[in-house]
Design a protein around this motif. Structure first.
Motif, PDB file in Angstrom:
ATOM      1  N   ARG A 104       0.857  -1.191   0.000  1.00  0.00           N
ATOM      2  CA  ARG A 104       0.000   0.000   0.000  1.00  0.00           C
ATOM      3  C   ARG A 104       0.889   1.236   0.000  1.00  0.00           C
ATOM      4  O   ARG A 104       2.003   1.205   0.507  1.00  0.00           O
ATOM      5  CB  ARG A 104      -0.900   0.042   1.247  1.00  0.00           C
ATOM      6  CG  ARG A 104      -1.925  -1.056   1.340  1.00  0.00           C
ATOM      7  CD  ARG A 104      -2.932  -0.749   2.460  1.00  0.00           C
ATOM      8  NE  ARG A 104      -2.292  -0.609   3.754  1.00  0.00           N
ATOM      9  CZ  ARG A 104      -2.545   0.360   4.630  1.00  0.00           C
ATOM     10  NH1 ARG A 104      -3.430   1.323   4.323  1.00  0.00           N
ATOM     11  NH2 ARG A 104      -1.929   0.414   5.802  1.00  0.00           N
ATOM     12  N   GLN A 117     -14.144   1.049   8.554  1.00  0.00           N
ATOM     13  CA  GLN A 117     -13.059   0.939   7.578  1.00  0.00           C
ATOM     14  C   GLN A 117     -12.735   2.294   6.967  1.00  0.00           C
ATOM     15  O   GLN A 117     -13.608   2.994   6.454  1.00  0.00           O
ATOM     16  CB  GLN A 117     -13.423  -0.042   6.462  1.00  0.00           C
ATOM     17  CG  GLN A 117     -12.265  -0.290   5.479  1.00  0.00           C
ATOM     18  CD  GLN A 117     -12.623  -1.277   4.386  1.00  0.00           C
ATOM     19  OE1 GLN A 117     -13.782  -1.367   3.970  1.00  0.00           O
ATOM     20  NE2 GLN A 117     -11.644  -2.032   3.914  1.00  0.00           N
ATOM     21  N   SER A 118     -11.491   2.655   7.015  1.00  0.00           N
ATOM     22  CA  SER A 118     -11.034   3.884   6.382  1.00  0.00           C
ATOM     23  C   SER A 118     -10.899   3.670   4.881  1.00  0.00           C
ATOM     24  O   SER A 118     -10.574   2.565   4.416  1.00  0.00           O
ATOM     25  CB  SER A 118      -9.679   4.309   6.960  1.00  0.00           C
ATOM     26  OG  SER A 118      -9.076   5.305   6.161  1.00  0.00           O
ATOM     27  N   GLU A 157      -7.694   2.224   3.880  1.00  0.00           N
ATOM     28  CA  GLU A 157      -7.558   0.777   4.004  1.00  0.00           C
ATOM     29  C   GLU A 157      -8.251   0.083   2.840  1.00  0.00           C
ATOM     30  O   GLU A 157      -7.784  -0.951   2.361  1.00  0.00           O
ATOM     31  CB  GLU A 157      -8.169   0.309   5.324  1.00  0.00           C
ATOM     32  CG  GLU A 157      -7.433   0.829   6.552  1.00  0.00           C
ATOM     33  CD  GLU A 157      -8.202   0.600   7.842  1.00  0.00           C
ATOM     34  OE1 GLU A 157      -7.554   0.333   8.868  1.00  0.00           O
ATOM     35  OE2 GLU A 157      -9.457   0.688   7.818  1.00  0.00           O
ATOM     36  N   ASP A 160      -7.637  10.135  10.932  1.00  0.00           N
ATOM     37  CA  ASP A 160      -8.019   8.934  10.194  1.00  0.00           C
ATOM     38  C   ASP A 160      -6.872   8.467   9.318  1.00  0.00           C
ATOM     39  O   ASP A 160      -6.551   7.281   9.266  1.00  0.00           O
ATOM     40  CB  ASP A 160      -9.257   9.218   9.349  1.00  0.00           C
ATOM     41  CG  ASP A 160      -9.697   7.996   8.543  1.00  0.00           C
ATOM     42  OD1 ASP A 160      -9.758   6.890   9.125  1.00  0.00           O
ATOM     43  OD2 ASP A 160      -9.961   8.145   7.335  1.00  0.00           O
ATOM     44  N   ARG A 192      -3.969   7.013  11.347  1.00  0.00           N
ATOM     45  CA  ARG A 192      -4.284   5.678  11.861  1.00  0.00           C
ATOM     46  C   ARG A 192      -4.148   4.608  10.779  1.00  0.00           C
ATOM     47  O   ARG A 192      -3.632   3.521  11.032  1.00  0.00           O
ATOM     48  CB  ARG A 192      -5.702   5.658  12.434  1.00  0.00           C
ATOM     49  CG  ARG A 192      -6.144   4.303  12.977  1.00  0.00           C
ATOM     50  CD  ARG A 192      -7.602   4.330  13.423  1.00  0.00           C
ATOM     51  NE  ARG A 192      -8.509   4.609  12.316  1.00  0.00           N
ATOM     52  CZ  ARG A 192      -8.896   3.677  11.415  1.00  0.00           C
ATOM     53  NH1 ARG A 192      -8.429   2.443  11.500  1.00  0.00           N
ATOM     54  NH2 ARG A 192      -9.736   4.000  10.459  1.00  0.00           N
ATOM     55  N   ALA A 193      -4.621   4.921   9.581  1.00  0.00           N
ATOM     56  CA  ALA A 193      -4.658   3.919   8.503  1.00  0.00           C
ATOM     57  C   ALA A 193      -3.584   4.163   7.452  1.00  0.00           C
ATOM     58  O   ALA A 193      -3.656   3.620   6.348  1.00  0.00           O
ATOM     59  CB  ALA A 193      -6.038   3.939   7.838  1.00  0.00           C
ATOM     60  N   CYS A 194      -2.595   4.974   7.790  1.00  0.00           N
ATOM     61  CA  CYS A 194      -1.598   5.378   6.799  1.00  0.00           C
ATOM     62  C   CYS A 194      -0.833   4.176   6.247  1.00  0.00           C
ATOM     63  O   CYS A 194      -0.378   3.316   7.007  1.00  0.00           O
ATOM     64  CB  CYS A 194      -0.627   6.372   7.418  1.00  0.00           C
ATOM     65  SG  CYS A 194       0.608   6.982   6.249  1.00  0.00           S
TER      66      CYS A 194
END
Length: 929
Positions: free
Chosen positions: A149, A193-194, A197, A217, A220-222
């Protein structure tokens, strides 16, 4: 009964066909690719759920039932080589690149490979190719399986540019995350769910992400890999930090996160801001180069060399012998003289402005508004009667806030492009201005109806005529919307045979791109634009000249304008820039003398471009004083301004800027990789993956084979996609290619001609289709390539058996991250007579295919030769396996050479998957005299 365990590289049979096993996400699933397909055709199979068991399979060797000519053998070997996308070399990304990188662009990648966690600040000049440099690192990390990702953070006007570049140059499909698009992306996602993600590849607008809730946000999901473009926009300055910087601090705090910071904006001695950027890259760089004792300073220097790369264009051209990487830049000034009513109008507005400033009194706010407002109004008058008319009407309509006037006067950016191309409202609080304004508005309306008489327009037309006659394609940059729109109308009348587009801040960013792209089919094209295009859309493929119709008051903006055209990928040998100004214009004269000439002198002295000092009060005073001196203002008028130390302070700030730039070159000097360390790796990469010569050879032969030959034209070739077989034509249409295209295999073709490299769609489709057809004739479109052949040639003195091989390897990385990857390589082996020892390998063996056949043989004789060679294959197996192991060891060494260094990079062990696939079997017989 225990199930058979398959690993990457194994061949299996399932669902009635053969597959190659790829790295799988879990032990319960098999990730498989069809034997004759590409990674795009991969599927996940659950062996426990299959009606027929998944079994081991082997690759069938060529037989005598499908013979082909020498031309067919050449095509198959090249198609196999050019269709492979999982390269075994240390640059695994090379097979996915849609651009031919220059050697100097490999430096950041090689620096990143020496780090266990990639962290770099890439600060190369505008137009050198930072996007390509960062994209290659990203592509390499994806292909090595290090990350799955990523996110690119950039100013909003660069989002679409990044999405496009990632797709075209790196074969990566990313989604744009902006305020306008985020809601649609989030629709249907679970609340927990971000979107970061749900979508593994994103390009995120900095304006969207800076809000507190979104920052949280994202943090957290970086993803584990982040690129920050225009990183200087996130740092702030000595007066404070930005919200964006707070976000980057949080992201950088995660020690395992790969982070690339890109910036081309010089720091001009603002060491505090620059050290913040470097501090994000590594903690040893947080204190600056002068902090601590001698050990700390030495540690800083070492870290800087590992994590920082900054090259100016002369460094590339001289140190890397890259004269062809950039066009020759020819700059010219085009002064004009205002006469008659146009000069009288300028004088009338200037007199009005001076009277306004005299009435401002001693109140600081009123004086600041008066200074800024009159300067903004004079900018509009100097731009065009149309811009003056709009500004005068706006001024008559009401007051403007300081925040609205400031960016117009100073071309302020705050680190990112500001679409302030609207003519400002600059009214003061004095009601008696109404009559004077209405009189000036009447004059402006009259001049707007006489655009063809405008000396500025006449000078522009005089400059354009010879350029357009020579086929030059210019971009004309204006400061204001009204100027651009009026100029576009005028040029359409004067040059009716040219397609002319106008792009301003009235268009949304995606609409700007559409309007620019619509010019591509037109050979004769002119683009008129405001500074909304000075960043964000690369123009080098469509244009080769820049006209500064209006002077920018920020010298960096001139560089940005020219950088849209004069950059890596520009195909013209010469890029021209023309700077227009009124030689009897007080405002143009002031800007030239106070700002632009000084910036030019600093650049010549230091070798770097620097932005204007930030003290706006002193800038205003210096400009107003220069206007008065140019105007010959009365002593009364000059005293009314009471400039005090402003102009002198501005002069000192320029001198400090120059000294700061000189000092910073020494302060941040570092010894990145040298050419002799990089060039050998670059040449190896080209040799392994096929350079321009191999691509040209294959494409011409393949198109001739499928009866859609290239048509030769002056300096290029014409590709007619409509003549291709149905499968190929449909695949190309899916990738946006149809009709007739002008192409070249040279990596610096002329403007309007498309460069065709290894992963260009036409090469990829031809290679994949021909290779797939040879391995699976039943699914071929038309006559498939045969995999065996016999011919006579003077290149051998005894019977020679030539094998075209596909070697598969397991790449096992060890270190912080342990991964198992699959790689492939196309190569060859040659055996003389009936011997079982290798006579020629790799390039030496494949070069026999290029030695022209001297004669053919009858079919029955060829069948006998191939059948005999087929019987010898088992005897060749030991030599093939030994060669595969040798290649694995050599590739392991290549990987180790690039990854060993500071921080302890992972080691890579390359092991062949046996047996090797014998793709082609050919017998070459000596010519009988």
């Amino acid at each position: 009964m225990n199930a058979i365990v398959f690993s990457p590289g194994d061949m299996v049979r399932a669902r009635g066909r053969e597959w190659i096993v790829l790295p799988s996400p879990s032990e319960e699933l098999l990730n498989v690719r069809p034997l004759s397909g590409t990674d795009d055709d991969a599927q996940l199979i659950a062996p426990a759920l299959e009606t027929s068991p998944v079994s081991a399979a082997s690759f069938a060797a060529p037989t005598s039932d499908r013979l082909d000519t020498q031309d067919g053998a050449r095509l198959l070997a090249d198609a196999l080589r050019l269709s492979l996308r999982r390269g075994a070399g240390p640059f695994r990304s090379a097979a996915h690149l849609g651009v031919e990188p220059r050697a100097y662009q490999l430096v950041p990648l090689m620096m990143a490979l020496k780090q266990s966690v990639a962290r770099l600040l890439i600060a190369d000049d505008v137009g050198i190719g930072k996007t390509i440099e960062a994209g290659m690192i990203l592509r390499e990390w994806l292909d090595r399986g290090i990350v799955d990702r990523f996110a690119v953070l950039c100013p909003p006007h660069l989002v679409d540019q990044w999405v496009s570049e990632l797709g075209e140059k790196f074969d990566i499909d990313a989604v744009a995350v902006t305020a306008a698009r985020a809601r649609g992306l989030e629709r249907g996602l679970p609340t927990s769910q971000s979107l970061f993600e749900a979508y593994p590849f994103t390009v995120v607008s900095l304006d969207y992400i800076k809000a507190d809730s979104r920052r949280d946000d994202f943090a957290r999901a970086c993803p584990p890999f982040v690129i920050v473009d225009e990183a200087h926009a996130c740092v702030g300055n000595e007066r404070g930090k930005h919200q964006r910087y707070d976000l980057l601090e949080r992201l950088a705090a995660e020690g395992e996160r790969h982070l690339l910071l890109l910036t081309a904006t010089p720091h001009s001695g603002d060491t505090v801001a620059y050290d913040r950027l470097l501090g994000l890259v590594h903690k040893d760089l947080q204190g600056g180069p002068d902090a601590g004792d001698s050990n700390a300073r030495e540690r800083y220097a070492r870290r800087l060399a590992q994590h920082f790369v900054q090259r100016r264009r002369p460094d590339i051209q001289d140190g890397w012998d890259e004269q062809r990487a950039f066009a020759k830049h020819e700059a010219k000034e085009a002064p004009f003289t205002l006469t008659g009513d146009f000069a009288a109008f300028q004088d009338a507005v200037l007199d009005y402005c001076l009277s306004v400033t005299e009435r401002a009194g001693s109140d600081q706010r009123h004086r600041r508004l008066a200074f800024w407002g009159t300067l903004a109004l004079m900018r509009c008058v100097g731009s065009s009667p149309a811009a003056a008319l709009s500004a005068l009407r706006n001024r008559l309509g009401g007051m403007a806030e300081e925040e609205a006037i400031e960016p117009v006067v100073f071309d302020a950016e705050d680190g990112v492009l500001n679409d302030s191309d609207v003519e400002p409202a600059t009214a003061s609080e004095h009601g008696e201005e109404g009559a004077a304004l209405r009189g000036l508005i009447d004059l402006a309306q009259t001049l707007c109806s006489r655009r063809d008489d405008d000396p500025k327009v006449r000078q522009l037309v005089a400059e354009l005529r010879p350029l357009l006659k020579d086929g030059v394609k210019p971009v004309i940059f204006c400061r204001f919307i009204a100027t651009a729109e009026a100029l576009g109308e005028t040029l359409r009348t004067i040059f009716p045979k040219h397609q002319i587009a106008v792009v301003t801040g009235t268009l949304a960013p995606d609409e700007r791109r559409v309007r620019v792209d619509a010019l591509e089919p037109h050979e004769n094209r002119i683009l008129v634009a405001t500074d909304c295009l000075s960043e964000g859309i690369n123009l080098q493929s469509l244009f080769d000249a820049v006209v500064h119709y209006d002077l920018s008051w920020n010298p960096t903006r001139h560089q940005q304008r020219e950088g849209r055209v004069d950059r890596f990928g520009q195909r013209a040998k010469v890029v021209r820039s023309i700077m227009m100004y009124g030689d009897n214009s007080p405002i143009d004269g002031a800007v030239l003398n106070v700002i632009l000439r000084k910036a030019e002198a600093i650049e010549k002295a230091t070798g770097v471009s620097v932005p204007m000092p930030e003290d706006q009060e002193s800038v205003t005073s210096a400009l107003m004083q220069a206007v008065l001196l140019h105007r010959g203002g009365s002593a009364r008028s000059q005293m009314a301004f009471d400039f005090g130390p402003g102009a002198e302070l501005f002069e000192r700030q320029w001198r400090d800027t120059a000294e700061g730039a000189k000092a910073s070159r020494a302060r941040y000097a570092q010894g990145a990789l040298k050419p002799d360390e990089v060039l050998p790796e670059w040449r190896k990469m080209r040799a392994l993956n096929g350079g321009p010569q191999e691509v040209s050879r294959f494409t011409e032969r393949a198109l001739k084979r499928v009866q859609a030959p290239l048509e030769a034209s002056k300096g290029h070739s014409l590709l007619h996609t409509d003549f291709l077989p149905d499968i190929m034509r449909e695949r190309l249409q899916q990738r946006g290619l149809k009709g007739t295209r002008r192409i070249s295999f040279e990596d610096d073709p002329l403007p309007g001609i498309t460069y065709v490299g290894r992963v260009h769609p036409i090469v990829a489709v031809l290679a994949e289709t021909l290779a797939e057809g040879a391995l699976d004739p039943a699914g071929a479109d038309g006559k498939a390539l045969g995999r065996a052949g016999v011919w006579r040639t003077r290149a051998v003195t005894q019977m020679t058996t030539l094998l075209v091989l596909r070697l598969r390897y397991k790449l096992v990385t060890s270190g912080r991250l342990n991964r198992l990857l699959l790689a492939e390589e196309a190569t060859g082996l040659a055996f003389s007579g009936l011997g079982q020892d290798v006579a020629l390998n790799a390039e030496g063996a494949l070069s026999l295919l290029e030695a022209e056949a001297s004669s053919n043989m009858d079919e029955s004789a060829r069948i006998r030769q191939i059948e005999a060679a087929h019987e010898r294959l088992s005897a060749y197996r030991p030599a093939i396996e030994a060669f595969a192991h040798q290649r694995g060891e050599a590739l392991s060494h290549d990987h180790l050479r690039l990854t060993e260094a500071a921080g302890g990079g992972a080691t890579v062990k390359v092991t062949p998957v046996l047996p090797a696939d014998i793709i082609g079997l050919y017998v070459l017989l000596p010519e009988v005299n």
